[in-house]
Write a protein that holds these residues in place. Sequence first.
Motif, PDB file in Angstrom:
ATOM      1  N   LYS A 150       0.790  -1.235   0.000  1.00 42.22           N
ATOM      2  CA  LYS A 150       0.000   0.000   0.000  1.00 42.22           C
ATOM      3  C   LYS A 150       0.815   1.275   0.000  1.00 42.22           C
ATOM      4  O   LYS A 150       0.443   2.265  -0.613  1.00 42.22           O
ATOM      5  CB  LYS A 150      -0.885   0.017   1.260  1.00 42.22           C
ATOM      6  CG  LYS A 150      -2.221  -0.653   1.093  1.00 42.22           C
ATOM      7  CD  LYS A 150      -3.075  -0.183   2.234  1.00 42.22           C
ATOM      8  CE  LYS A 150      -4.145  -1.199   2.581  1.00 42.22           C
ATOM      9  NZ  LYS A 150      -4.399  -1.179   4.021  1.00 42.22           N
ATOM     10  N   TYR A 151       1.943   1.259   0.712  1.00 40.77           N
ATOM     11  CA  TYR A 151       2.581   2.518   1.085  1.00 40.77           C
ATOM     12  C   TYR A 151       2.896   3.427  -0.098  1.00 40.77           C
ATOM     13  O   TYR A 151       2.455   4.582  -0.137  1.00 40.77           O
ATOM     14  CB  TYR A 151       3.850   2.251   1.893  1.00 40.77           C
ATOM     15  CG  TYR A 151       4.467   3.515   2.436  1.00 40.77           C
ATOM     16  CD1 TYR A 151       3.833   4.215   3.448  1.00 40.77           C
ATOM     17  CD2 TYR A 151       5.651   4.022   1.922  1.00 40.77           C
ATOM     18  CE1 TYR A 151       4.361   5.383   3.943  1.00 40.77           C
ATOM     19  CE2 TYR A 151       6.192   5.192   2.416  1.00 40.77           C
ATOM     20  CZ  TYR A 151       5.546   5.863   3.425  1.00 40.77           C
ATOM     21  OH  TYR A 151       6.073   7.037   3.917  1.00 40.77           O
ATOM     22  N   GLU A 185      -0.204   4.814  -1.779  1.00 35.83           N
ATOM     23  CA  GLU A 185      -0.868   5.869  -0.996  1.00 35.83           C
ATOM     24  C   GLU A 185      -0.060   7.157  -1.019  1.00 35.83           C
ATOM     25  O   GLU A 185      -0.620   8.250  -1.122  1.00 35.83           O
ATOM     26  CB  GLU A 185      -1.058   5.416   0.454  1.00 35.83           C
ATOM     27  CG  GLU A 185      -2.034   4.269   0.651  1.00 35.83           C
ATOM     28  CD  GLU A 185      -3.477   4.742   0.580  1.00 35.83           C
ATOM     29  OE1 GLU A 185      -3.690   5.946   0.378  1.00 35.83           O
ATOM     30  OE2 GLU A 185      -4.385   3.898   0.713  1.00 35.83           O
ATOM     31  N   PHE A 237      -1.260  10.683  -2.466  1.00 36.00           N
ATOM     32  CA  PHE A 237      -1.348  11.871  -1.627  1.00 36.00           C
ATOM     33  C   PHE A 237      -0.545  13.024  -2.227  1.00 36.00           C
ATOM     34  O   PHE A 237      -1.009  14.169  -2.239  1.00 36.00           O
ATOM     35  CB  PHE A 237      -0.861  11.552  -0.212  1.00 36.00           C
ATOM     36  CG  PHE A 237      -1.066  12.694   0.737  1.00 36.00           C
ATOM     37  CD1 PHE A 237      -2.347  13.100   1.057  1.00 36.00           C
ATOM     38  CD2 PHE A 237       0.008  13.366   1.278  1.00 36.00           C
ATOM     39  CE1 PHE A 237      -2.550  14.162   1.911  1.00 36.00           C
ATOM     40  CE2 PHE A 237      -0.189  14.430   2.137  1.00 36.00           C
ATOM     41  CZ  PHE A 237      -1.473  14.828   2.447  1.00 36.00           C
ATOM     42  N   LYS A 253     -13.226  14.433   9.440  1.00 33.05           N
ATOM     43  CA  LYS A 253     -13.477  13.057   8.993  1.00 33.05           C
ATOM     44  C   LYS A 253     -14.960  12.722   9.100  1.00 33.05           C
ATOM     45  O   LYS A 253     -15.540  12.104   8.224  1.00 33.05           O
ATOM     46  CB  LYS A 253     -12.675  12.080   9.861  1.00 33.05           C
ATOM     47  CG  LYS A 253     -11.469  11.524   9.149  1.00 33.05           C
ATOM     48  CD  LYS A 253     -10.762  10.525  10.031  1.00 33.05           C
ATOM     49  CE  LYS A 253      -9.293  10.525   9.680  1.00 33.05           C
ATOM     50  NZ  LYS A 253      -8.477   9.886  10.698  1.00 33.05           N
ATOM     51  N   SER A 268     -11.267  13.004  -5.875  1.00 27.10           N
ATOM     52  CA  SER A 268     -11.261  13.107  -4.411  1.00 27.10           C
ATOM     53  C   SER A 268     -11.183  14.582  -3.998  1.00 27.10           C
ATOM     54  O   SER A 268     -11.734  14.973  -2.989  1.00 27.10           O
ATOM     55  CB  SER A 268     -10.123  12.297  -3.809  1.00 27.10           C
ATOM     56  OG  SER A 268      -8.922  12.990  -3.895  1.00 27.10           O
ATOM     57  N   ASN A 276      -4.784  12.278   6.397  1.00 27.07           N
ATOM     58  CA  ASN A 276      -4.420  11.583   5.171  1.00 27.07           C
ATOM     59  C   ASN A 276      -4.060  10.129   5.426  1.00 27.07           C
ATOM     60  O   ASN A 276      -3.680   9.734   6.528  1.00 27.07           O
ATOM     61  CB  ASN A 276      -3.325  12.339   4.413  1.00 27.07           C
ATOM     62  CG  ASN A 276      -2.010  12.276   5.118  1.00 27.07           C
ATOM     63  OD1 ASN A 276      -1.464  11.213   5.312  1.00 27.07           O
ATOM     64  ND2 ASN A 276      -1.511  13.430   5.523  1.00 27.07           N
ATOM     65  N   ASN A 277      -4.166   9.362   4.374  1.00 35.40           N
ATOM     66  CA  ASN A 277      -4.024   7.921   4.515  1.00 35.40           C
ATOM     67  C   ASN A 277      -2.607   7.504   4.864  1.00 35.40           C
ATOM     68  O   ASN A 277      -2.405   6.476   5.505  1.00 35.40           O
ATOM     69  CB  ASN A 277      -4.439   7.241   3.217  1.00 35.40           C
ATOM     70  CG  ASN A 277      -5.896   7.466   2.919  1.00 35.40           C
ATOM     71  OD1 ASN A 277      -6.678   7.711   3.836  1.00 35.40           O
ATOM     72  ND2 ASN A 277      -6.262   7.410   1.654  1.00 35.40           N
ATOM     73  N   VAL A 278      -1.620   8.291   4.415  1.00 31.24           N
ATOM     74  CA  VAL A 278      -0.239   7.911   4.676  1.00 31.24           C
ATOM     75  C   VAL A 278       0.018   7.882   6.176  1.00 31.24           C
ATOM     76  O   VAL A 278       0.609   6.939   6.712  1.00 31.24           O
ATOM     77  CB  VAL A 278       0.726   8.895   3.982  1.00 31.24           C
ATOM     78  CG1 VAL A 278       2.159   8.454   4.181  1.00 31.24           C
ATOM     79  CG2 VAL A 278       0.415   8.993   2.508  1.00 31.24           C
ATOM     80  N   ASP A 291      -2.187   7.576   8.507  1.00 35.76           N
ATOM     81  CA  ASP A 291      -2.935   6.450   9.070  1.00 35.76           C
ATOM     82  C   ASP A 291      -2.147   5.158   8.934  1.00 35.76           C
ATOM     83  O   ASP A 291      -2.092   4.343   9.849  1.00 35.76           O
ATOM     84  CB  ASP A 291      -4.280   6.297   8.342  1.00 35.76           C
ATOM     85  CG  ASP A 291      -5.322   7.241   8.914  1.00 35.76           C
ATOM     86  OD1 ASP A 291      -5.063   7.778  10.009  1.00 35.76           O
ATOM     87  OD2 ASP A 291      -6.363   7.424   8.282  1.00 35.76           O
ATOM     88  N   LEU A 292      -1.540   5.008   7.754  1.00 38.17           N
ATOM     89  CA  LEU A 292      -0.791   3.791   7.467  1.00 38.17           C
ATOM     90  C   LEU A 292       0.383   3.638   8.434  1.00 38.17           C
ATOM     91  O   LEU A 292       0.672   2.540   8.921  1.00 38.17           O
ATOM     92  CB  LEU A 292      -0.276   3.866   6.028  1.00 38.17           C
ATOM     93  CG  LEU A 292      -0.131   2.545   5.287  1.00 38.17           C
ATOM     94  CD1 LEU A 292      -1.470   1.848   5.201  1.00 38.17           C
ATOM     95  CD2 LEU A 292       0.413   2.794   3.893  1.00 38.17           C
TER      96      LEU A 292
END
Lengths: 328, 293
Positions: free
Chosen positions: B71-72, B75, B79, B128, B164, B238-240, B242-243
């Motif tokens: 994923k990294y 993502e 981003f 969120k 997005s 952001n998703n990063v 979160d990851l």
Amino acid sequence: MKEELPSLGKAIRRLDKSVVERFWYKIKKFLLGKQGNDGLVLKLVVYALLISIGFVYLYPFLFMTSQSFKSLQDLLDPTVQWLPKSLYFDNYQKAWEVLDFPKAFAASLLNSVLPAIAQTISCAFVGYGFARFNFPGKNLMFVFILFTFIIPVQVVMIPLFLLFKEYGMLGSPLPFIIPAIFAGGIKSALFILIYTQFFRTIPKSLEESAQLDGAGALAIFFRIIMPISVPAIVVVFLFSLVWHWNETYTASLYLGESMRTLPVMLQTFDIAFKQAFSSSQGASQTVNINESIKLAGTVLIILPLLTLYLFAQKWFVEVVDKTGITGE
Amino acid sequence: MLRRMFRRNREMMTGYMFVLPWILGFLLFMAYPIYFSLNMSFNKVIISSNGIKKDFIRWNNFKYAFLSDPKYVEELLMFIKSVVFMIPIVIVFSLLVALLINQPIRFKGFFRAIFFLPVVITSGQVVKELFAQGAASVPIVERYGIIDYLQNNLDPSWSEPIISIIQQLIVILWYSGVQILIFLAGLQKVNSQIYEAASIDGASPWEIFWKITLPSIKPFILVNIIYTVVDLFTNSLNNVIDLIKVNMFQIDTGFGYATALAWIYFMVIFTILLVVVLVFGRNDDYNPRKAGR
């Protein structure tokens, strides 16, 4: 005679033209303005743009508020868009219970007021040092300060977590207060810069005359500089308060289960809701979570900040003017 | 001579005294954690009840992030792309609003207060929540099928970030509060006589904007771009990020890998800032096209 006629006609025409032109110019001046920014048309355009952008800006809040007062029937009814048929306060009551509002509010208060006080004082102290004194390594330190501004929390979060764990500070507000005492913590680089810029605008003669009277540097700082720096102090305190209040990421990490601030409670709203309502009331009366209840919770969380903003709005908005953060 | 040296010495010491809290704080809560996390990013870290066990594995964490992590990289790229789109939106929007508010209008304070409101009350979690409930997108945009159009006509790797952005448009605009204030301060510092002189010489408002207003607030554009980059990258939305958090508490990856991810993330921010400063900070000869973007 014959020759005069056309010239008369010409004169009339010319007069006509100049009258029309002058009239046209007047209208133009009225509508468009002389300088290009004081005409009516432009003004209308400016207001229209500002109002529509303002509406888009506030749209989520309006949506949220309207939604939070809807009962389940209203929520499912597509004809009810903005105004609920009746104000339905049940959502708020449920959200209040789920959030455990008084307790979470106290936790939020504890985790924002104390660090904010510490940060306000310590950053002022450090900012004064940077603004007034020359010493070797000052520029390097400034580079480091900027560095702390751009480094994401994630880089240092894990070592700090382990550090706080080692000293048994997890689950208390200490992980926020201790760094704040040392001019660190959330956005402290920004606060130090604000103070430094502000102190530079204070004339040096004030301090010099105090120095002649035999006052030491500390006395000068606390007795002279601090009292006349109220604008900067208020600005920093408010921002520090708000940013600490809103902090969710590290708050949930450092505070853990024992202490939950309002934003952290919102994070686990769904789970908390199930715990609060399915266990206690059992099968007799199942209450399902819906958007309205969640948004009521969100409103409850925003409300303290909204109240603060209402009263202190002037200070927030004048941050740039009051502190000259933009550099120069 | 001696006295002056003494005085300078004393000034130095007082300076250090004032800065001392920051130095201590920096060493304790910044320098040491940075060293520690750099160290950890080259190790496999296992935390058990006996303490921390570290295994030196060289660049393996970084290699894994780029080559094997499912994923990294994806993502991160996603981003970065969306940030590249968001920055011009935020800058142009905040400049527009600042110009509007700077006009001689009534309720100036009121409008300013509205545009600054989100800075104060939006925490990551609240935003969120608003996303989740669909309160953050402009309803009109979706009605006109712009999203479908983009989906059909663009490569998905580019249409996805754009979509997005459209869906989060309001929230992106919300990140303009501080920038609006900075632009406003900049606009108010422009000497009004220059405007008068220009309009006497017959310059249209349009020309005045490009030839006077924009060049004189150019430094503020740079400040705002930097602020926007930092703001977008360090907010927890952001998703990063979160990851990184997810990887922290995973047994097979753990703290070592999570810190490696955080360092890669930091390098990305740093590179982007460097590029921004090089592009916008250096050339003093003014180029309106570049600054307008």
